[in-house]
Write an enzyme that holds these catalytic residues in place. Sequence first.
Site, PDB file in Angstrom:
ATOM      1  CE1 TYR A 147      75.303 109.437 -36.276  1.00  0.00           C
ATOM      2  CE2 TYR A 147      76.980 108.288 -37.556  1.00  0.00           C
ATOM      3  CZ  TYR A 147      76.388 109.465 -37.138  1.00  0.00           C
ATOM      4  OH  TYR A 147      76.879 110.673 -37.575  1.00  0.00           O
ATOM      5  CE  LYS A 191      74.196 110.035 -39.624  1.00  0.00           C
ATOM      6  NZ  LYS A 191      73.620 111.391 -39.700  1.00  0.00           N
ATOM      7  CB  ALA A 209      70.851 101.080 -39.621  1.00  0.00           C
ATOM      8  CB  SER A 231      77.946 109.844 -41.347  1.00  0.00           C
ATOM      9  OG  SER A 231      79.093 109.158 -40.899  1.00  0.00           O
TER      10      SER A 231
END
Length: 337
Positions: free
Chosen positions: A157, A161, A159, A144
């Site tokens: 989330y 990515k 962390a 992402s």
Amino acid sequence: MQLKPIDQQVVAVVGASSGIGRETAIQFAARGAKLVVSARSEPGLDSLVDEIRQIGGEAIAVPADVADFEQVKAIADTAIQQYGRLDTWVHLAAINLYAIFDQTTPEEFKRVIDVNLMGQVHGAMAALPHLKREGRGSLLHVSSVEAKRSFPYHSAYGASKHGIDGFLEAMRLELIHEGLSSINVTNVMPASMNTPLFNKSRTKIGVKPQGLPPIYQPDIVVDAILYAACHPTRNIIAGGAGRAMDLIQRLSPQLMDTLLLQFGAGFKLQETSEPKSKDAPDNLFEPIAGFDRVEGDFSKQSRANSYSTWLETHPTAKWGAIAVTALGAFGLALLAV
């Protein structure tokens, strides 16, 4: 680095039952690749395999929860047993949680890390021995834009990515050191995409979440994945807004903070007006039915194209545009003398 054409590849697509992963598998199959597709949702995989076979493609389904390494290893093993090799591993499996950090439980945070980060780690560990044996191939990890800049409500989330970006950087360098630069390692970083992720996410913000606008159609990421499967690429940010955020973050993290805080933009823009309870069904720990499709609920407001991503996947046009811009600037400088 010479990678095989898609019609000569055996491809594993992990996280294939819906969203970007589903369309990725369909497009690989349409171009002649042999596929192993995986996700937690068995009905979603069954319908995907049927769809692939209807267009004349070849695919095998392997249900798996990527938090379990042995289940991920079974995906790679199936590719070897069925087709004798593995050329490209595309890893997209992900879950999300919308909650401020101090409303996130340790179990929730760990689950996001287990799926989004450790799942990607398990994928690379399962696929890499087979790519090494072939002497070439691709590990395509879809993370992402939050691998570069986290958003509010996304502590877990973001962390996960960031972690993907970190382990890929180390692994890529180790492969080069081993003399295995023929194995392509790509981090594909989408901006907000119109997928069912937002329908399936657990939310503690009181409403159904949405991606931080602008939102793009999944095809933009699929095109980037297909390009990287044939053309060695380090990083691709899919969606011009993601590229802009990455640039601002590099130049001034404080400016990015200000933009996300301005009028609550980083918060309010991720919220729809549709109420959703924290007890509503979600796929954090188990798959949920009804969302085995490519697009989410934001098709009307989603952008079908990204000029910046198109340039990344058409390097001749990209460098031509840079050359024209440079010549124009040079010409203006001469006129000013």
